[in-house]
Design an enzyme around this catalytic site. Structure first.
Site, PDB file in Angstrom:
ATOM      1  N   ARG A 152       0.872  -1.179   0.000  1.00 36.45           N
ATOM      2  CA  ARG A 152       0.000   0.000   0.000  1.00 36.45           C
ATOM      3  C   ARG A 152       0.902   1.220   0.000  1.00 36.45           C
ATOM      4  O   ARG A 152       2.035   1.190   0.507  1.00 36.45           O
ATOM      5  CB  ARG A 152      -0.895   0.017   1.233  1.00 36.45           C
ATOM      6  CG  ARG A 152      -1.811  -1.195   1.388  1.00 36.45           C
ATOM      7  CD  ARG A 152      -2.623  -1.073   2.668  1.00 36.45           C
ATOM      8  NE  ARG A 152      -3.554  -2.194   2.863  1.00 36.45           N
ATOM      9  CZ  ARG A 152      -3.304  -3.265   3.587  1.00 36.45           C
ATOM     10  NH1 ARG A 152      -2.135  -3.375   4.223  1.00 36.45           N
ATOM     11  NH2 ARG A 152      -4.201  -4.225   3.719  1.00 36.45           N
ATOM     12  N   LYS A 176      -2.286  -2.059   8.059  1.00 38.49           N
ATOM     13  CA  LYS A 176      -3.479  -1.547   8.714  1.00 38.49           C
ATOM     14  C   LYS A 176      -3.579  -2.095  10.131  1.00 38.49           C
ATOM     15  O   LYS A 176      -3.276  -3.259  10.383  1.00 38.49           O
ATOM     16  CB  LYS A 176      -4.731  -1.937   7.917  1.00 38.49           C
ATOM     17  CG  LYS A 176      -4.881  -1.182   6.606  1.00 38.49           C
ATOM     18  CD  LYS A 176      -6.199  -1.504   5.933  1.00 38.49           C
ATOM     19  CE  LYS A 176      -6.412  -0.669   4.670  1.00 38.49           C
ATOM     20  NZ  LYS A 176      -7.711  -0.969   4.019  1.00 38.49           N
TER      21      LYS A 176
END
Length: 306
Positions: A152, A176
């Site tokens: 990401r 995350k």
């Protein structure tokens, strides 16, 4: 407790206890601010007044504004998690949002580049390096790592030099929810990183004008500070502008592409899930649909009786 106070406490909970990203917290905060405004219009200011009927009316009103199914689904998720937290925290006796439903978002297949398109992009970046363009080595390292490790953009820009293990060709990533994982990268990415660290990063560090003697960030911007996500978006958008294909031209295109190419090459779905850092296998399965659709497209184009 009034809704405004509860919202502030909940957002603090998301940051400190759930370790959600700034972007995720901002999305939750925006949805709950809209919910609070809607509730105020109904004369409700305390969390005890947030019942199932109010939540449903809020979503129905949003649907009348022609918001997308994805936005409605996100709002429903924001309300449900907020309501669940209120219940767990003892601010309300029971969770009224348990039966809240929203339309499922339309599932669209992510943008995926062909192997030839990726090769052309990387060849173009290497030409820029050969021409001596400023920051070309860094840009090559950015794209090589995005594609090699399916990162990401927030994971990429958050990397420190110490997260790299060049001997094992792995990188430690904080994803995350603050979850760490170690992901591999290949020989081309290794070469790009070694060149960048030896030839360009020291020059970028020297441009720092804030008095700091050192910086841990792996990828640096023009002024010697940590490279920002916006700069990566701008770089990738520029690179993909001339590449045919639908879908957003952002860094996630390389993540989608890497996952799909791995599955096309026979990688195990669980291994791809681990590489991507997905909590649910169902999230990773979207790439199997991409692979199947690519197979169908190739079949229709090549088979004489398709």
């Amino acid at each position: 407790m009034d809704i405004s106070t509860a919202r502030a406490a909940y957002e603090e909970h998301l940051v400190l206890e759930r370790a959600y990203s700034e972007h995720t917290v901002r999305s939750y905060a925006s949805d709950l601010a809209d919910l609070q405004q809607f509730a105020a219009g109904r004369g409700v200011s305390a969390v005890g007044g947030l019942d199932l009927e109010l939540y449903r009316d809020w979503l129905w009103t949003a649907s009348q504004k022609h918001l997308s199914k994805a936005t409605l689904a996100r709002r429903a998720a924001s309300a449900k998690t907020f309501s669940a937290w209120l219940t767990r925290s003892g601010h309300i006796p029971a969770d009224p949002a348990l039966r809240l439903r929203a339309p499922r978002p339309d599932r669209t297949l992510p943008r995926v580049l062909s192997g030839d398109a990726v090769a052309l992009l990387l060849d173009g970046l290497r030409e820029r390096v050969g021409d001596g363009e400023p920051a070309a080595l860094r840009d090559l390292a950015v794209v090589e790592l995005l594609y090699a490790s399916a990162l990401r953009v927030s994971e990429l820009t958050g990397l420190d030099v110490g997260d790299l293990d060049l001997d094992r060709r792995t990188v430690r990533v904080v994803g995350k929810g603050g979850k760490e994982r170690v992901v591999p990268f290949g020989v081309p990415a290794h070469a790009a990183l070694v060149d960048y660290l030896a030839r360009e990063r020291p020059a970028l560090v020297a441009r720092r004008n804030d008095g700091a003697a050192a910086i841990d960030a792996l990828l640096l911007g023009a002024r010697g500070g940590r490279l920002g996500t916006r700069a990566v978006y701008e770089l990738v958008a520029h690179l993909l502008a001339e590449v045919p294909g639908s879908g957003p031209a952002g860094p996630h295109a390389f993540r989608h592409t890497a996952a799909t190419h791995l599955l096309d090459g026979g990688a195990d779905l669980r291994a791809v899930q681990e590489l991507l850092g997905h909590a649910s296998l169902g999230t990773t399965q979207i790439y199997t649909h991409v692979s199947i659709e690519r197979l169908r497209s190739s079949y229709r184009a090549a088979h004489p009786r398709a």
